[in-house]
Design a protein around this motif. Structure first.
Motif, PDB file in Angstrom:
ATOM      1  N   UNK A 175      17.310  14.843  -9.481  1.00 22.04           N
ATOM      2  CA  UNK A 175      15.995  14.493  -8.945  1.00 22.04           C
ATOM      3  C   UNK A 175      15.395  15.655  -8.173  1.00 22.04           C
ATOM      4  N   UNK A 176      14.073  15.671  -8.114  1.00 24.32           N
ATOM      5  CA  UNK A 176      13.340  16.700  -7.381  1.00 24.32           C
ATOM      6  C   UNK A 176      12.444  16.037  -6.342  1.00 24.32           C
ATOM      7  N   UNK A 177      11.751  16.843  -5.570  1.00 26.64           N
ATOM      8  CA  UNK A 177      10.913  16.344  -4.491  1.00 26.64           C
ATOM      9  C   UNK A 177       9.899  15.322  -5.013  1.00 26.64           C
ATOM     10  N   UNK A 178       9.814  14.213  -4.289  1.00 29.21           N
ATOM     11  CA  UNK A 178       8.859  13.125  -4.548  1.00 29.21           C
ATOM     12  C   UNK A 178       9.201  12.264  -5.757  1.00 29.21           C
ATOM     13  N   UNK A 179      10.316  12.530  -6.444  1.00 32.93           N
ATOM     14  CA  UNK A 179      10.774  11.563  -7.445  1.00 32.93           C
ATOM     15  C   UNK A 179      10.991  10.224  -6.749  1.00 32.93           C
ATOM     16  N   UNK A 180      10.605   9.152  -7.418  1.00 31.35           N
ATOM     17  CA  UNK A 180      10.659   7.824  -6.796  1.00 31.35           C
ATOM     18  C   UNK A 180      11.671   6.937  -7.506  1.00 31.35           C
ATOM     19  N   UNK A 181      12.578   6.339  -6.719  1.00 30.41           N
ATOM     20  CA  UNK A 181      13.544   5.371  -7.219  1.00 30.41           C
ATOM     21  C   UNK A 181      13.199   3.994  -6.646  1.00 30.41           C
ATOM     22  N   UNK A 182      12.980   3.032  -7.526  1.00 26.88           N
ATOM     23  CA  UNK A 182      12.703   1.660  -7.109  1.00 26.88           C
ATOM     24  C   UNK A 182      13.928   0.814  -7.440  1.00 26.88           C
ATOM     25  N   UNK A 183      14.593   0.320  -6.401  1.00 29.54           N
ATOM     26  CA  UNK A 183      15.809  -0.472  -6.585  1.00 29.54           C
ATOM     27  C   UNK A 183      15.489  -1.956  -6.420  1.00 29.54           C
ATOM     28  N   UNK A 238      15.131  15.003  -0.870  1.00 26.68           N
ATOM     29  CA  UNK A 238      13.676  14.932  -0.691  1.00 26.68           C
ATOM     30  C   UNK A 238      13.001  13.990  -1.688  1.00 26.68           C
ATOM     31  N   UNK A 239      13.809  13.103  -2.293  1.00 24.30           N
ATOM     32  CA  UNK A 239      13.225  12.085  -3.136  1.00 24.30           C
ATOM     33  C   UNK A 239      12.859  10.876  -2.288  1.00 24.30           C
ATOM     34  N   UNK A 240      12.240   9.887  -2.910  1.00 19.47           N
ATOM     35  CA  UNK A 240      11.821   8.684  -2.195  1.00 19.47           C
ATOM     36  C   UNK A 240      12.426   7.451  -2.853  1.00 19.47           C
ATOM     37  N   UNK A 245       0.841  -1.207   0.000  1.00 14.07           N
ATOM     38  CA  UNK A 245       0.000   0.000   0.000  1.00 14.07           C
ATOM     39  C   UNK A 245       0.868   1.246   0.000  1.00 14.07           C
ATOM     40  N   UNK A 246       1.905   1.246   0.855  1.00 12.71           N
ATOM     41  CA  UNK A 246       2.822   2.396   0.918  1.00 12.71           C
ATOM     42  C   UNK A 246       3.542   2.596  -0.412  1.00 12.71           C
ATOM     43  N   UNK A 247       3.916   1.497  -1.070  1.00 10.67           N
ATOM     44  CA  UNK A 247       4.574   1.573  -2.369  1.00 10.67           C
ATOM     45  C   UNK A 247       3.664   2.220  -3.410  1.00 10.67           C
ATOM     46  N   UNK A 248       2.414   1.796  -3.427  1.00 15.77           N
ATOM     47  CA  UNK A 248       1.448   2.346  -4.388  1.00 15.77           C
ATOM     48  C   UNK A 248       1.230   3.842  -4.146  1.00 15.77           C
ATOM     49  N   UNK A 249       1.170   4.246  -2.887  1.00 12.32           N
ATOM     50  CA  UNK A 249       0.987   5.663  -2.561  1.00 12.32           C
ATOM     51  C   UNK A 249       2.164   6.498  -3.076  1.00 12.32           C
ATOM     52  N   UNK A 250       3.384   5.966  -2.930  1.00 11.72           N
ATOM     53  CA  UNK A 250       4.562   6.681  -3.418  1.00 11.72           C
ATOM     54  C   UNK A 250       4.569   6.764  -4.946  1.00 11.72           C
ATOM     55  N   UNK A 251       4.140   5.695  -5.607  1.00 13.63           N
ATOM     56  CA  UNK A 251       4.069   5.685  -7.070  1.00 13.63           C
ATOM     57  C   UNK A 251       3.068   6.743  -7.555  1.00 13.63           C
ATOM     58  N   UNK A 252       1.919   6.795  -6.903  1.00 23.00           N
ATOM     59  CA  UNK A 252       0.854   7.696  -7.343  1.00 23.00           C
ATOM     60  C   UNK A 252       1.221   9.174  -7.213  1.00 23.00           C
ATOM     61  N   UNK A 253       2.068   9.509  -6.243  1.00 24.74           N
ATOM     62  CA  UNK A 253       2.398  10.926  -6.056  1.00 24.74           C
ATOM     63  C   UNK A 253       3.735  11.314  -6.704  1.00 24.74           C
ATOM     64  N   UNK A 254       4.397  10.351  -7.349  1.00 24.13           N
ATOM     65  CA  UNK A 254       5.725  10.618  -7.917  1.00 24.13           C
ATOM     66  C   UNK A 254       5.616  11.322  -9.269  1.00 24.13           C
ATOM     67  N   UNK A 255       6.315  12.444  -9.458  1.00 27.10           N
ATOM     68  CA  UNK A 255       6.342  13.073 -10.785  1.00 27.10           C
ATOM     69  C   UNK A 255       7.126  12.233 -11.792  1.00 27.10           C
TER      70      UNK A 255
END
Length: 259
Positions: A169-177, A198-200, A113-123
């Motif tokens: 990167x800027x705020x809320x950019x999401x990196x999935x490793x 301030x990225x995620x 759920x937390x992963x999906x929330x981060x994906x949805x708000x990521x530019x």
């Protein structure tokens, strides 16, 4: 399915103390007796010539919730080791089913759920595979995000490419490793840098995260990538299987959350 041996596989080499290594060797050698005679924790400590702290330390390290949960996990291991598979193809099929069931147990729904929330708000979403063998699962995930209209980029572990993306990167950019081992100090530094900008970051690995990654990655998913032997028969299961399963689970929840 809960399994002591499967959860033990998530701890990298060198992450156990000497007393924990002795304890693990004793448990592996005497697992059937421990389960059959329902050996209590004080008796296990005595027989393994270790203390209560070593037992509880080991269980906490591999995310087993107390001694009772340990006995249930070990009983599952003993049961599966005694199964008699008549055909080799049946062994492989059951190994596939077994490792998927193990991952179904260890993957936490609240983390999805937390992963999906981060994906949805990521530019922007950067999907990075740290080992070449994981290019397939990473590409599948990035292709899905692209189909959903997300601004997604596929990366490997190339130093220059990673640092260029992180520095821009800027705020809320999401990196999935995505990594089998997650022991790279470079990866730890990258995740720390992302947090400072301030990225995620989301860490998906076949090993428990290091202290640095625990502190800096917002969401951690630990998968079971090493299958357990059946009757001392070595069965090769592709290390990418658990990552494909994770992708499909994430995609399922992503689509149904949108609905």
């Amino acid at each position: 399915m809960r399994s002591f041996l499967a959860k033990l596989s998530t701890v990298g080499d060198g992450n156990l103390t000497s007393r924990e290594e002795v304890l693990v060797d004793f448990i592996k050698t005497n697992s059937k007796d421990i389960v059959e005679f329902n050996i209590k924790i004080d008796e296990l400590a005595k027989r393994a010539k270790t203390g209560f702290s070593a037992i509880y330390g080991l269980l906490k390290k591999i995310d087993i919730d107390g001694y009772r949960d340990f006995m249930i996990c070990l009983a599952n291991d003993v049961e599966h080791s005694e199964l008699n598979f008549a055909q080799n193809d049946q062994c492989v099929s059951n190994a596939y089913i077994n490792i998927i069931k193990q991952n179904h147990t260890v993957i936490k729904k609240n983390n999805l759920v937390a992963t999906i929330e981060l994906i949805n708000k990521a530019p922007r979403v950067f999907v990075c595979y740290w080992e070449g063998v994981l290019k397939g699962p990473a590409m599948d995930l990035s292709n899905f995000f692209f189909e959903q209209g997300l601004n997604v980029y596929l990366l490997d572990s190339d130093w220059d490419s990673i640092n260029e993306r992180v520095n821009s990167s800027t705020k809320d950019d999401l990196f999935i490793f995505i990594t089998k081992y997650g022991t790279s100090t470079h990866l730890s530094k990258v995740i720390e840098t992302i947090g400072g900008k301030k990225g995620n970051s989301i860490f998906i690995s076949g090993k428990v995260p290091s202290k640095s990654i625990k502190e800096n990655a917002l969401v951690k998913h630990t998968l079971i990538v090493d299958s357990v032997e059946f009757q001392n028969k070595k069965i090769y299961i592709s290390k990418t299987l658990p990552f494909h399963y994770f992708n499909d689970l994430l995609i399922y929840h992503y689509l149904n959350t949108k609905k």
